[in-house]
Design a protein around this motif. Sequence first.
Motif, PDB file in Angstrom:
ATOM      1  N   PHE A 142       0.822  -1.202   0.000  1.00  0.00           N
ATOM      2  CA  PHE A 142       0.000   0.000   0.000  1.00  0.00           C
ATOM      3  C   PHE A 142       0.863   1.261   0.000  1.00  0.00           C
ATOM      4  N   GLY A 143       1.968   1.237   0.751  1.00  0.00           N
ATOM      5  CA  GLY A 143       2.831   2.415   0.822  1.00  0.00           C
ATOM      6  C   GLY A 143       3.491   2.737  -0.506  1.00  0.00           C
ATOM      7  N   VAL A 144       3.980   1.713  -1.196  1.00  0.00           N
ATOM      8  CA  VAL A 144       4.668   1.949  -2.476  1.00  0.00           C
ATOM      9  C   VAL A 144       3.681   2.441  -3.536  1.00  0.00           C
ATOM     10  N   ILE A 145       2.483   1.879  -3.571  1.00  0.00           N
ATOM     11  CA  ILE A 145       1.478   2.329  -4.546  1.00  0.00           C
ATOM     12  C   ILE A 145       1.133   3.795  -4.308  1.00  0.00           C
ATOM     13  N   ALA A 146       0.913   4.156  -3.039  1.00  0.00           N
ATOM     14  CA  ALA A 146       0.575   5.546  -2.722  1.00  0.00           C
ATOM     15  C   ALA A 146       1.729   6.479  -3.080  1.00  0.00           C
TER      16      ALA A 146
END
Length: 630
Positions: A142-146
């Motif tokens: 989730f962090g990398v996508i955001a």
Amino acid sequence: MTTMKPTAEPAAPQETTSATDPEQQWLDTVYRKGEKQLTPRAIIAGMLIGGVMCLSNLYVFFKTGWSLGVTLTACILAFAVFELFRAARLTKSEFTILENNAMGSVASAAGYMTGGGNMAAFGALLMVTTTRPSAVWLMLWFGVIAAMGVFAAIPIKRQLINKEALAFPTGTATAETLRSMHEATHHGDAGAEGAGGGKEKARLLGIAGLMGALLAFLRDAKAAWIPFNLPGSIALPFQIAGRAAKDWTITLNCELVLVGAGALMSFRTAWSLLLSGMAGYAILAPRLAAEHAIKEVSYKAIVGWTLWPGAAILVASGLTSFFLDYKSIVRSFRGLSGIFTGGAKSEKEEPIAEVECPTWWFPAGFAVLAPIVILLMGFLFQIPLWAGIIAVPLSVVMGFVAARVTGETDVTPTKALGPVTQAVYGVLSPGNLAGNIMSANVTGGVGLHAADLLVDLKSGWLLGASPRQQLKGQLFGVVAGALVVVPAFWLIMPDPSVLGSEEWPAPSCLVWAGVSKAFAGGLGGLPPGADRAMGIGLLLGVVLALAERFAPKKLLPFVPSPAGLGIALVIPASNAIAMFIGATIAHVLRKVKPALGERLTVPVSSGWIAGESLMGILIKLLAVAGVLQK
């Protein structure tokens, strides 16, 4: 998933025709050079408030299918907290308008970690597969996508905000709210009314939060030392098809979070919710039971059928609206091509280059993050390498489109971005349910976070803030949101089988799961008659989207909202009734007492939502600790 934001009429995009360079004019007259912005206290406050808002949004999302606006509430809270600290002499310096603006960027990135398909995709994944990635891997995912969404906003910021001056109504509203609250700090007595308004909003939000928390505690907290509990719902004294109304989910819900959510949506959406909810549960469901199209009279059995026309309405209307904005799509591709063709003047020669994010940050960010996403797609969800590689440029394109559509309409088209990607991967990798869902998560997440940063950058542009500082703040928020959202999900949903139940309807998860099944396995497994209902839903979604665009403005309030109609078919009727009550109260108040309605609606509704949702999470923690009964 739908995101509720303050509504405003978007201004038409305009190319600057004045001989004055808008960027130079901004540098000369608006930019606040040298003022502190992304201070340590702004970062810490943004991460803490954003984390709390992420918890609240998570709770509301699984109840209603909506994610709520974060930035305005966060800015009001931060203003109130630091004013309190200053009055108590815990801090000497004032929390400035630019610090609050930077804090809002941090908080919005964290609070919106539930959006962009993140929780819709993860919930759908748990509903249709046995895939269970570990918490650490999911935080990274989730962090990398955001973060990719944050970097995707860089190359189009100057075109959309500096030159075309797109409206970004929520960003504009945030800037106006910040000005009204902080004016006294910068202009003395002349701004006392604005500062007083900010304090009043903070006070109202706090009182409403206590009301919501108290209601949740008295209703849900169970222990031997608690003498009584309030009911979760109030039964209505009538029957439908020989059964009590509550059997068809038609009750009065005792949840302020639903009333508050309704107050923040448009009245048109709310009456559409009620209309569709009553038609679905009071008319259609009894007929389905009589014809044995559903096996039992329960929410789960009913929604297993109504999901299909509801999802069809949402997907068809989202895609139709998306393609009706073809001019935005064309302009997005022009902006994309501009990244590679460059401009007549080099970046180093432009005075504004010292303030704006360097364009090289975009390819550098993607060079680092894209390989991580591609590897995670293969490792976690068995998405082939070639299919993962396709996801990266597709997510960039969708991010650009989402950003422009948001700037022009204030609506981020996540209902269209997810199904478009699911359709692509349904063809490229048939039968891979996990890959179908989570590849769409990449597209939706990049699109939402690119649009979210640009909304924040719009408020910064109006206030004279540094774009570089806001982008860095957004990345801090991404880290906070990723660390909070995964453990919070498992706290709220220790048993994923409750997803799609009357307690946790998770309508967006149901829609994503249904679309994935349809693309991956065909329509052969649908319940009797659902294929025909899907066809009607698709047609209705297209017609209503066209009506929204082309109906005369005076008739638009009478055109049913496709979002309202679709969502009502995948939530209990009691939820639709509660949200309609909230919207009606807010609508009448705005009509009868416009000034009072404007002052009360956002802080009181946000307080109810935050108070009840956070108390609900606290009750679960206390139950795990053994203080309360599970």
